[in-house]
Design a protein around this motif. Structure first.
Motif, PDB file in Angstrom:
ATOM      1  N   ALA A  85      67.747  28.371   9.500  1.00 45.72           N
ATOM      2  CA  ALA A  85      67.236  29.540  10.221  1.00 45.72           C
ATOM      3  C   ALA A  85      66.032  29.193  11.080  1.00 45.72           C
ATOM      4  O   ALA A  85      65.819  29.799  12.147  1.00 45.72           O
ATOM      5  CB  ALA A  85      66.880  30.645   9.237  1.00 45.72           C
ATOM      6  N   HIS A  86      65.233  28.216  10.674  1.00 43.39           N
ATOM      7  CA  HIS A  86      64.038  27.844  11.431  1.00 43.39           C
ATOM      8  C   HIS A  86      64.371  27.231  12.784  1.00 43.39           C
ATOM      9  O   HIS A  86      63.503  27.150  13.664  1.00 43.39           O
ATOM     10  CB  HIS A  86      63.191  26.857  10.621  1.00 43.39           C
ATOM     11  N   LEU A  87      65.613  26.811  12.985  1.00 43.02           N
ATOM     12  CA  LEU A  87      66.018  26.203  14.253  1.00 43.02           C
ATOM     13  C   LEU A  87      66.557  27.227  15.252  1.00 43.02           C
ATOM     14  O   LEU A  87      66.845  26.871  16.397  1.00 43.02           O
ATOM     15  CB  LEU A  87      67.069  25.121  14.009  1.00 43.02           C
ATOM     16  N   ALA A  88      66.676  28.482  14.849  1.00 40.27           N
ATOM     17  CA  ALA A  88      67.266  29.508  15.718  1.00 40.27           C
ATOM     18  C   ALA A  88      66.574  29.609  17.082  1.00 40.27           C
ATOM     19  O   ALA A  88      67.253  29.782  18.105  1.00 40.27           O
ATOM     20  CB  ALA A  88      67.265  30.856  15.014  1.00 40.27           C
ATOM     21  N   PRO A  89      65.214  29.505  17.162  1.00 37.78           N
ATOM     22  CA  PRO A  89      64.583  29.629  18.470  1.00 37.78           C
ATOM     23  C   PRO A  89      65.004  28.565  19.477  1.00 37.78           C
ATOM     24  O   PRO A  89      64.819  28.756  20.693  1.00 37.78           O
ATOM     25  CB  PRO A  89      63.085  29.504  18.148  1.00 37.78           C
ATOM     26  N   LEU A  90      65.568  27.457  19.021  1.00 32.32           N
ATOM     27  CA  LEU A  90      66.003  26.411  19.946  1.00 32.32           C
ATOM     28  C   LEU A  90      67.295  26.796  20.664  1.00 32.32           C
ATOM     29  O   LEU A  90      67.642  26.179  21.680  1.00 32.32           O
ATOM     30  CB  LEU A  90      66.207  25.094  19.193  1.00 32.32           C
ATOM     31  N   PRO A  97      52.718  24.487  -0.831  1.00 36.16           N
ATOM     32  CA  PRO A  97      53.932  25.071  -0.228  1.00 36.16           C
ATOM     33  C   PRO A  97      53.675  25.481   1.220  1.00 36.16           C
ATOM     34  O   PRO A  97      52.745  26.246   1.500  1.00 36.16           O
ATOM     35  CB  PRO A  97      54.198  26.289  -1.102  1.00 36.16           C
ATOM     36  N   VAL A  98      54.458  24.974   2.117  1.00 40.05           N
ATOM     37  CA  VAL A  98      54.356  25.295   3.542  1.00 40.05           C
ATOM     38  C   VAL A  98      55.736  25.726   4.036  1.00 40.05           C
ATOM     39  O   VAL A  98      56.660  24.907   4.118  1.00 40.05           O
ATOM     40  CB  VAL A  98      53.849  24.095   4.360  1.00 40.05           C
ATOM     41  N   GLU A  99      55.869  26.991   4.329  1.00 35.61           N
ATOM     42  CA  GLU A  99      57.128  27.533   4.833  1.00 35.61           C
ATOM     43  C   GLU A  99      57.166  27.377   6.346  1.00 35.61           C
ATOM     44  O   GLU A  99      56.233  27.785   7.051  1.00 35.61           O
ATOM     45  CB  GLU A  99      57.248  29.010   4.466  1.00 35.61           C
ATOM     46  N   VAL A 100      58.226  26.766   6.859  1.00 33.07           N
ATOM     47  CA  VAL A 100      58.440  26.669   8.304  1.00 33.07           C
ATOM     48  C   VAL A 100      59.422  27.754   8.705  1.00 33.07           C
ATOM     49  O   VAL A 100      60.538  27.830   8.167  1.00 33.07           O
ATOM     50  CB  VAL A 100      58.979  25.283   8.698  1.00 33.07           C
ATOM     51  N   THR A 101      59.008  28.595   9.632  1.00 35.64           N
ATOM     52  CA  THR A 101      59.863  29.704  10.042  1.00 35.64           C
ATOM     53  C   THR A 101      60.483  29.518  11.419  1.00 35.64           C
ATOM     54  O   THR A 101      61.451  30.201  11.751  1.00 35.64           O
ATOM     55  CB  THR A 101      59.062  31.021  10.045  1.00 35.64           C
ATOM     56  N   ALA A 102      59.932  28.596  12.231  1.00 39.86           N
ATOM     57  CA  ALA A 102      60.458  28.452  13.590  1.00 39.86           C
ATOM     58  C   ALA A 102      60.141  27.077  14.160  1.00 39.86           C
ATOM     59  O   ALA A 102      59.100  26.474  13.854  1.00 39.86           O
ATOM     60  CB  ALA A 102      59.870  29.529  14.510  1.00 39.86           C
ATOM     61  N   VAL A 103      61.066  26.593  14.977  1.00 36.76           N
ATOM     62  CA  VAL A 103      60.854  25.403  15.798  1.00 36.76           C
ATOM     63  C   VAL A 103      61.164  25.788  17.228  1.00 36.76           C
ATOM     64  O   VAL A 103      62.272  26.256  17.522  1.00 36.76           O
ATOM     65  CB  VAL A 103      61.745  24.226  15.353  1.00 36.76           C
ATOM     66  N   HIS A 104      60.182  25.625  18.110  1.00 42.62           N
ATOM     67  CA  HIS A 104      60.349  25.956  19.521  1.00 42.62           C
ATOM     68  C   HIS A 104      60.212  24.697  20.379  1.00 42.62           C
ATOM     69  O   HIS A 104      59.481  23.779  20.007  1.00 42.62           O
ATOM     70  CB  HIS A 104      59.277  26.963  19.993  1.00 42.62           C
ATOM     71  N   ALA A 105      60.891  24.690  21.512  1.00 38.45           N
ATOM     72  CA  ALA A 105      60.695  23.641  22.513  1.00 38.45           C
ATOM     73  C   ALA A 105      59.600  24.085  23.469  1.00 38.45           C
ATOM     74  O   ALA A 105      59.635  25.217  23.972  1.00 38.45           O
ATOM     75  CB  ALA A 105      61.998  23.388  23.263  1.00 38.45           C
ATOM     76  N   HIS A 106      58.620  23.203  23.707  1.00 42.58           N
ATOM     77  CA  HIS A 106      57.523  23.531  24.613  1.00 42.58           C
ATOM     78  C   HIS A 106      57.144  22.272  25.390  1.00 42.58           C
ATOM     79  O   HIS A 106      56.577  21.328  24.837  1.00 42.58           O
ATOM     80  CB  HIS A 106      56.318  24.059  23.841  1.00 42.58           C
ATOM     81  N   ASP A 107      57.469  22.250  26.673  1.00 40.04           N
ATOM     82  CA  ASP A 107      57.211  21.091  27.524  1.00 40.04           C
ATOM     83  C   ASP A 107      57.811  19.839  26.884  1.00 40.04           C
ATOM     84  O   ASP A 107      58.998  19.823  26.600  1.00 40.04           O
ATOM     85  CB  ASP A 107      55.710  20.933  27.780  1.00 40.04           C
ATOM     86  N   ASP A 108      56.969  18.828  26.640  1.00 41.90           N
ATOM     87  CA  ASP A 108      57.479  17.572  26.095  1.00 41.90           C
ATOM     88  C   ASP A 108      57.386  17.527  24.579  1.00 41.90           C
ATOM     89  O   ASP A 108      57.540  16.463  23.972  1.00 41.90           O
ATOM     90  CB  ASP A 108      56.724  16.388  26.700  1.00 41.90           C
TER      91      ASP A 108
END
Length: 375
Positions: free
Chosen positions: A299-304, A108-119
């Motif tokens: 919810a994990h896409l909120a940082p975008l 089980p791997v919970e993803v809590t966030a996706v951020h944009a960083h450079d490319d």
């Protein structure tokens, strides 16, 4: 799990594609990514295979035969004695599917966030961090059940549960049970509970039933035609929704024969012991089962910081690609991410389009299997 590295060259967790979600949509994406020769990983928060099919109620079945409920490459084997496969059969199929194609599913791997960083897009959670050129979000809706915020709902002293928490009818034997909702889950749960309890069905509009001879095979054909129509830029006349909402599976037909499919207008507010309408009429209840749908688990896409459309959904192009973050693709959430994309067959079709966009060339179509294998 290897943490994100800083050494020379690409770190082990630096991948062309990260897929978030290991249910039917995520597996379909993995199939096409493997055929394309892409490096990828599928991160799944579940403790085992099967996606949302791990959590359906005990009697849950597909609306169509196995041959019309299949992921790309390997048709679902028929289930002996069951023209419409059970949820357990679907779980077994998805388990063997990821094994058959050696898909790299980490759980089980919970993803809590996706951020944009450079490319890159950075995918992170308690167990690590992954950098990706593209991210496919395929987390579905099961973890976000929706219950409407009705007046005085918190005052009700009986039991309330969403369809996500329903397993079988026996706990409600002899009780007064309200079922809210006008789609398939409401009709099926009401049909089952009505065999052991007194049921009251509440809907915003009169339920619309499909003809008895219409099952998933016809629905798939309609969804396919709707997708062709969309791609040709022709008017969309509603596809499946134009026919009706409720598939007349055997348990619902039986409830109709018993006179149990009687829907009441939606109540206006709740009381400690039941529900009431503005004209003063009321119904006393022990239990309310909310069959009121789900919302996308995003919810994990909120940082975008993605702008939302009028439906409070991320904006997409005419396929699965995010309009505002082209490295992000959304797969399997419903018609807004491809016609019938929340179904097994529809997930495969939209996954192929998604992977084609990511790799920049047409994905190879799977060869038709010569025969089916038994589970």
């Amino acid at each position: 799990m290897t943490e994100h590295g800083t050494s020379t060259g690409r770190a082990p967790n630096d991948l062309p594609v990260v897929v978030i979600g290991g249910g039917q949509a995520g597996l379909a994406a993995g199939y096409y990514l493997r055929r394309a020769g892409a490096r990828f990983v599928i991160l799944d928060a579940q403790t085992g295979p099967g996606g949302a099919w791990r959590h359906g109620w005990d009697s849950l079945r597909l609306f169509s035969p196995a041959t019309h409920s299949t992921l790309p490459g390997w048709p679902m084997p028929a289930q002996p004695g069951e023209p419409f496969p059970t949820a357990g059969h679907v779980r077994d199929y998805l388990t063997r599917y990821e094994q058959r194609y050696d898909l790299d599913v980490q759980r089980p791997v919970e993803v809590t966030a996706v951020h944009a960083h450079d490319d890159r897009l950075v995918v992170s959670g308690p167990k690590g961090q992954w950098d990706a050129s593209a991210v496919i979000s395929a987390t579905g809706t099961w973890r976000r059940p929706h219950v409407p915020d009705l007046p005085d709902r918190s005052t009700f002293t009986g039991r309330q549960l969403h369809a996500v928490g329903y397993h079988h009818a026996e706990p409600f034997r002899g009780q007064q049970v309200g079922v809210v909702g006008a789609a398939n889950s409401a009709a099926q749960i009401l049909a089952e509970v009505s065999t052991v309890a007194t049921t009251h069905w509440f809907t915003l509009a009169e339920p619309r039933y499909l003809p008895d001879d219409v099952d998933g095979r016809v629905l798939f054909d309609l969804a396919s035609q709707r997708e062709i129509t969309r791609r040709q830029g022709l008017p969309d006349h509603g596809g499946i929704a134009a026919l009706g909402d409720i598939v007349m599976v055997p348990i619902v037909q039986d409830a109709r024969a018993r006179g149990a499919l009687h829907a009441l207008p939606m109540f206006d507010r709740m009381t400690p012991t039941g529900v009431v309408w503005d004209d003063g009429s009321r119904t006393e209840l022990d239990v309310i089962i909310w069959c009121t749908g789900f919302r996308p688990d995003l919810a994990h896409l909120a940082p975008l910081g993605l702008p939302l459309d009028a439906r409070s959904l991320p904006r997409t192009t005419n396929d699965t690609q995010s309009l505002d973050e082209p490295r992000l693709h959304l797969l399997g959430y419903g018609d807004w991410t491809g016609s019938a994309s929340a179904t097994l067959v529809g997930a495969g079709r939209t996954a192929r389009q998604c992977v084609e966009r990511i790799i920049g060339r047409p994905a190879r179509r799977p060869r038709a299997a010569a025969h089916q294998h038994a589970l």
